[in-house]
Design an enzyme around this catalytic site. Sequence first.
Site, PDB file in Angstrom:
ATOM      1  N   HIS A  46      -4.376  -7.087 -23.536  1.00  0.00           N
ATOM      2  CA  HIS A  46      -3.478  -6.119 -23.159  1.00  0.00           C
ATOM      3  C   HIS A  46      -3.655  -5.097 -22.583  1.00  0.00           C
ATOM      4  CE1 HIS A  46      -3.194  -7.923 -27.697  1.00  0.00           C
ATOM      5  NE2 HIS A  46      -4.760  -7.773 -27.485  1.00  0.00           N
ATOM      6  N   SER A 103       3.869   0.872   5.677  1.00  0.00           N
ATOM      7  CA  SER A 103       5.927   1.440   5.385  1.00  0.00           C
ATOM      8  C   SER A 103       5.964   2.259   6.623  1.00  0.00           C
ATOM      9  CB  SER A 103       5.267   2.381   4.232  1.00  0.00           C
ATOM     10  OG  SER A 103       6.780   3.224   4.076  1.00  0.00           O
ATOM     11  N   LYS A 112       0.327   4.275   3.783  1.00  0.00           N
ATOM     12  CA  LYS A 112       0.901   3.451   2.988  1.00  0.00           C
ATOM     13  C   LYS A 112      -0.217   2.082   3.617  1.00  0.00           C
ATOM     14  CE  LYS A 112       3.107   2.972  -0.700  1.00  0.00           C
ATOM     15  NZ  LYS A 112       3.966   2.626  -0.733  1.00  0.00           N
ATOM     16  N   GLU A 152       2.064  -9.407  -3.235  1.00  0.00           N
ATOM     17  CA  GLU A 152       3.809  -9.229  -3.774  1.00  0.00           C
ATOM     18  C   GLU A 152       4.577 -10.514  -3.707  1.00  0.00           C
ATOM     19  OE1 GLU A 152       4.747  -4.412  -3.898  1.00  0.00           O
ATOM     20  OE2 GLU A 152       4.247  -5.662  -2.122  1.00  0.00           O
TER      21      GLU A 152
END
Length: 467
Positions: free
Chosen positions: A159, A280, A286, A293
């Site tokens: 979980h 970024s 970043k 992804e």
Amino acid sequence: MKMAKKPWGGRFARGTEQEVEAFTSSLDFDQRLYRQDIAGSQAHARMLARQGIISPAEAEEIVRGLEEIRGEIDSGEFFFDPALEDIHMAIEARLTEKIGEAGRKLHTARSRNDQVALDVRLFLAGAVEALLEDIQNLRRAGARLARRHLGVMLPGYTHLQRAQPVLFSHHLLAYDEMWRRDQARLKESLARIRVSPLGAAALAGTTFPIDPEFTGSQMGFPEVFRNSLDAVSDRDFLLEFLAHSSIIMVHLSRLAEELIIWSGAEFGFVVLPDAYATGSSIMPQKKNPDVPELIRGKSGRVCGHLLGLLMTLKGLPLAYNRDLQEDKEPLFDTLDTVQGAVRLMTGLLGQLQIRPEGMAAALHGGFLTATDMADYLAAKGIPFRTAHEQVGQTVRQAEAQNKELWELSLEEIRKFAPQADADLFEWLKIENSVARRTSPGGTAPARVAEALALVEKELGIEVAGAE
Ligand code: ARG
């Protein structure tokens, strides 16, 4: 009007509308099948000559002409005339242009319906072989990473809540199991891909004394179709490939998801290699996990292709329908996507940096050895449910005091678990929790070492210092 060019133009009084041509043409994408198309045609021509349907000289001319055309396409000098519908017609038209009458005999006892089915099967057989090798390399990268960090612990989750400590290598080997099944599925599907449909002709077979076994064996296919209607309309083998690819992508997507969350500051378990991350355009600090992804994101399109082809096929009457031309783009795109994803994940794992200190930090504060305490009490004869209850109360107590279980005194613990003795504290240690899980397939270092050695053996990886 370019009707003279259409090999099927005889029946038509008028040429095709330009729009129709553009809408129906598959040449843009099915030119990717040219090698398979040429190999299939060469086998067909040889068979025709063996059976006395055309002369050996004609077959030789055809085979040689096709050989030259392959060279023209390889080198990029071949002109793909958009009027010529598909790769089959483009090659046949060029053949006739080159060798004349003999070229016009190639299509004897054959249809584009059995021809295209063969081309796709040949293409897919090769693609599956290549993908199997790619997955083998992915497994190797995973196994090497597991070997490099053998002994490192991190929380195992259920979980997405910290549950019990496990070895990082154990976690990685879970993915190896998925990849091993992915390979098994692909391997097993090869038997259904390598069935030659050539000889089914348009749908009903042919009046010529053909030898489908011969053409099949020329293609390296151990089996030949049994029903001509099925041979030209079956695309199960493609559905299977898209299904297997979807599962592969889902596996990769799950790992990608873990890498994404693990690389974030909240977890801090891994550092993604610079070469597999991007920055970024506005936030200078970043480092984004774009590669995992996109692996995660691209799983959507592959699963979509599976659904798409299922829908294309669901209402089709026997036998061939032009709808079947819609099988190629999903096939090519799936293959490119899966291959890309597998290869990038391989490269990424090869350079992945682990932060054992980040993993170790997460082992604290979550009462990860509470199950061990319950096991300890149960081993003393206390029914597990009772032990569970006692440990639950002990955890509540520790939580209230903002302490680990092992920071409580024996007296405090005995208030809830009267049978506890000083040796309990050994059971509460994280590393002992892992070491005690020696049950088959468990996370104990000895078990994981065994499992890893087995995988390395399967993958042919030599480990220095291993006996
Ligand atoms: N381009 C077609 C396809 O991919 C080839 C078969 C065409 N057959 C036909 N009867 N029109 O399916």
